[in-house]
Design an enzyme around this catalytic site. Structure first.
Site, mmCIF file in Angstrom:
data_model
loop_
_atom_site.group_PDB
_atom_site.id
_atom_site.type_symbol
_atom_site.label_atom_id
_atom_site.label_comp_id
_atom_site.label_asym_id
_atom_site.label_seq_id
_atom_site.Cartn_x
_atom_site.Cartn_y
_atom_site.Cartn_z
ATOM 1 N N THR A 201 5.796 -30.517 -9.546
ATOM 2 C CA THR A 201 6.517 -30.201 -9.150
ATOM 3 C C THR A 201 6.570 -28.210 -9.363
ATOM 4 O O THR A 201 6.326 -27.943 -10.958
ATOM 5 C CB THR A 201 7.789 -29.789 -10.708
ATOM 6 N N THR B 270 1.693 -28.773 -13.680
ATOM 7 C CA THR B 270 2.251 -27.439 -13.396
ATOM 8 C C THR B 270 3.367 -27.124 -14.792
ATOM 9 O O THR B 270 4.465 -26.529 -14.214
ATOM 10 C CB THR B 270 3.031 -27.245 -12.933
ATOM 11 N N LYS C 88 14.133 -30.996 -5.678
ATOM 12 C CA LYS C 88 13.575 -31.282 -7.235
ATOM 13 C C LYS C 88 14.194 -30.176 -7.814
ATOM 14 O O LYS C 88 14.588 -31.266 -9.397
ATOM 15 C CB LYS C 88 12.359 -30.872 -8.048
ATOM 16 N N CYS D 79 10.620 -31.825 -18.435
ATOM 17 C CA CYS D 79 11.250 -31.529 -17.375
ATOM 18 C C CYS D 79 12.642 -30.720 -17.068
ATOM 19 O O CYS D 79 12.181 -30.054 -16.249
ATOM 20 C CB CYS D 79 11.586 -33.349 -16.655
ATOM 21 N N GLU E 156 11.092 -40.882 -18.151
ATOM 22 C CA GLU E 156 9.249 -41.309 -18.988
ATOM 23 C C GLU E 156 10.212 -42.564 -19.258
ATOM 24 O O GLU E 156 11.388 -42.412 -19.634
ATOM 25 C CB GLU E 156 9.613 -40.234 -19.742
HETATM 26 C C1 UGA Z 1 14.038 -35.960 -16.403
HETATM 27 C C2 UGA Z 1 15.283 -36.868 -15.156
HETATM 28 O O1 UGA Z 1 15.640 -37.434 -15.182
HETATM 29 C C3 UGA Z 1 13.926 -37.022 -13.968
HETATM 30 O O2 UGA Z 1 14.578 -37.405 -12.944
HETATM 31 C C4 UGA Z 1 12.638 -36.581 -13.598
HETATM 32 O O3 UGA Z 1 11.815 -37.083 -12.333
HETATM 33 C C5 UGA Z 1 11.410 -36.379 -14.488
HETATM 34 O O4 UGA Z 1 13.044 -35.361 -15.516
HETATM 35 C C6 UGA Z 1 10.870 -35.122 -13.922
HETATM 36 O O5 UGA Z 1 11.515 -34.036 -13.809
HETATM 37 O O6 UGA Z 1 9.919 -35.765 -14.178
HETATM 38 P P1 UGA Z 1 12.926 -36.798 -18.469
HETATM 39 O O7 UGA Z 1 12.081 -35.769 -18.518
HETATM 40 O O8 UGA Z 1 11.994 -38.505 -18.355
HETATM 41 O O9 UGA Z 1 13.221 -37.267 -16.649
HETATM 42 O O10 UGA Z 1 13.583 -37.582 -19.238
HETATM 43 P P2 UGA Z 1 15.492 -38.038 -18.647
HETATM 44 O O11 UGA Z 1 15.902 -39.207 -18.794
HETATM 45 O O12 UGA Z 1 16.644 -37.046 -17.614
HETATM 46 O O13 UGA Z 1 16.558 -37.237 -20.464
HETATM 47 C C7 UGA Z 1 16.384 -35.792 -20.831
HETATM 48 C C8 UGA Z 1 17.164 -35.411 -21.735
HETATM 49 O O14 UGA Z 1 18.943 -35.923 -21.243
HETATM 50 C C9 UGA Z 1 16.897 -36.478 -23.246
HETATM 51 O O15 UGA Z 1 16.825 -35.433 -23.868
HETATM 52 C C10 UGA Z 1 17.971 -37.443 -22.822
HETATM 53 O O16 UGA Z 1 18.240 -37.615 -24.376
HETATM 54 C C11 UGA Z 1 18.961 -36.475 -22.444
HETATM 55 N N1 UGA Z 1 20.177 -36.983 -22.218
HETATM 56 C C12 UGA Z 1 20.085 -37.874 -21.161
HETATM 57 C C13 UGA Z 1 21.162 -37.170 -22.587
HETATM 58 O O17 UGA Z 1 21.524 -36.478 -23.805
HETATM 59 N N2 UGA Z 1 22.596 -37.636 -22.327
HETATM 60 C C14 UGA Z 1 22.225 -38.883 -21.181
HETATM 61 O O18 UGA Z 1 23.612 -39.261 -21.379
HETATM 62 C C15 UGA Z 1 21.118 -38.401 -20.420
#
Ligand code: UGA
Length: 412
Positions: free
Chosen positions: A105, A70, A183, A239, A134
């Protein structure tokens, strides 16, 4: 794959011929720890089949999961065209009483919309959002924090929730709109939390405090915790940015003032600018004709994904201000330089080559291997010994001892 691992028979519809071929051979089209093993086990046990058309896949299925893309439309809303096409394709082939489960989503009201597209009174559409990350997709799917199911019929929602009963995760059953909103609210909360901690890091810089100690002190309050508390160059990926923008659009569409969400988005933009500024200062006060060595291009470590990557956005801003960029990322091979998002920089297969002759080195993704680089060797290769560590990955002391200037995020 995880449903098959739990003993269910799963038929995957994949219209991309190359991806279909690799699925059938037991080769996962995406890289996730443990995914390929599950695919192979499922094929060997006769529980996973891959077919070309959705119509074929759904004919005898009790539950049909819609897991289509999406993407974000130019106006920030979610583009539902793939989902509607899938619903149209399966409508007449669904078995009597089939349950269609939406995993993608989607905007509020999509469950009702898909029910209308399918147009069959015996078929129920249910919302069942996905919360995996991911890079840890399998572990997250095996051990979810919660299962959320939204439907107009509670009994049908319970049948969907039962598919996950072995996980032991708490179940939230609600209406479809609330489920769809859960979500968006989850990702928007995570993004807001990150903007908050990034803002605290900026404040630490301004008053001479240390954000890592601050997180220790604040996060020990169980109501706050340590998760999603690492300051960085801003949050990205396919996401969080998409979903928080969609949530803002939802609020706007009903004239509701979600100013905290707006502040989280603008704070993220400011964070990327702040990192650009740190790099400019470390390069000697200007980026004009400066050479910047970049370590890390993906939106986070342990993924090859560069969609909405803060690292890529920061390099674009640096290039716009006159810097030349040499970059290394473990998932980017030199020929990827042809990729549109990397057109403004040179990529290298070796981190030492990427930083040779540069005026400043910037770490933008938290790949653990960057900690083990030979910084003494790097000191010999750079033109000017300056490191901007936008992930607070390194220990400042030993780096400074080698003669580098070190700039972290919210650290002295
Ligand atoms: C995110 C959500 O965490 C999942 O729960 C959700 O299911 C998913 O989106 C989705 O909607 O499909 P994701 O996109 O894999 O997961 O990435 P995250 O691990 O959440 O990281 C997102 C961003 O935040 C990254 O740029 C990461 O570097 C940053 N981040 C994360 C930080 O800068 N500090 C942190 O402590 C954690």
């Amino acid at each position: 794959m995880v449903f098959s691992h739990r003993g269910h028979v799963v038929t995957i519809a994949e219209r991309n011929v190359a991806r279909l071929g690799s699925l059938r051979r037991g080769v996962s089209p995406i890289s996730e720890t443990g995914l390929e093993e599950m695919l192979r086990d499922g094929i060997a046990a006769g529980r996973i089949h891959a077919v070309e058309t959705a119509a074929e896949a759904v004919a005898s299925a009790e539950f049909i999961f819609l897991c289509v893309e999406t993407p974000q439309a130019p106006d920030g809303s979610a583009d539902l065209s793939f989902m509607i096409a899938a619903a149209e394709e399966i409508a007449t082939n669904l078995a009597l009483g089939a349950i269609v489960v939406n995993k993608s989503t989607v905007p509020l009201g999509t469950v009702e919309l898909i029910e209308k597209v399918i147009g069959r009174s015996d078929v129920t559409v249910v919302s069942n959002p996905e919360f995996l990350r991911e890079g840890t997709a399998i572990a997250d799917s095996l051990h979810p924090d919660r299962i959320v199911v939204g439907a107009r019929n509670r009994e049908i929602a319970s049948r969907v929730a039962n598919l996950y009963s072995d996980t032991g995760a708490p179940v939230v059953i609600t209406d479809a709109t609330t489920s769809e909103l859960i979500k968006y609210a989850s990702n928007a909360f995570l993004a807001t939390k990150l903007t908050f901690i990034n803002t605290m890091a900026g404040l630490c810089d301004a008053v001479g405090a240390d954000v890592l100690d601050l997180v220790q002190g604040v996060g020990r309050d169980k109501r706050i915790g340590f998760e999603f508390m690492k300051p960085g160059p801003g949050w990205g990926g396919s996401c969080l940015p998409k979903d928080i923008s969609a949530l803002l659009n939802i609020a706007k569409s009903v004239s509701f003032d979600a100013d905290i969400v707006e502040a989280a988005i603008s704070g993220n933009e400011r964070q990327m600018e702040l990192v650009v500024n740190k790099i400019r200062v470390a390069a000697g006060g200007t980026l004009e004709r400066r050479s910047v060595g970049i370590l890390g291009l993906t939106f986070k470590a342990n993924t090859g994904d560069r969609r909405y990557s803060p690292a890529v956005s920061i390099t674009q801003r640096l290039a716009q201000q006159g810097a030349s960029i040499n970059a290394y990322d473990p998932t980017v091979i030199r020929m990827d330089s042809g990729s549109v998002d990397l057109a403004h920089l040179e990529t290298y297969d070796d981190p030492y080559q990427a930083i040779t002759g540069t005026d400043v080195v910037a770490i933008l993704t938290e790949w653990p291997e960057f900690r083990d680089l030979d910084f003494a060797r790097m000191r010999e290769l750079v033109s000017n010994p300056a490191i901007v560590d936008a992930r607070n990955l390194l220990e400042p002391g030993p780096i400074r001892d080698l003669g580098f200037s070190y700039t972290g995020i919210g650290r002295k």
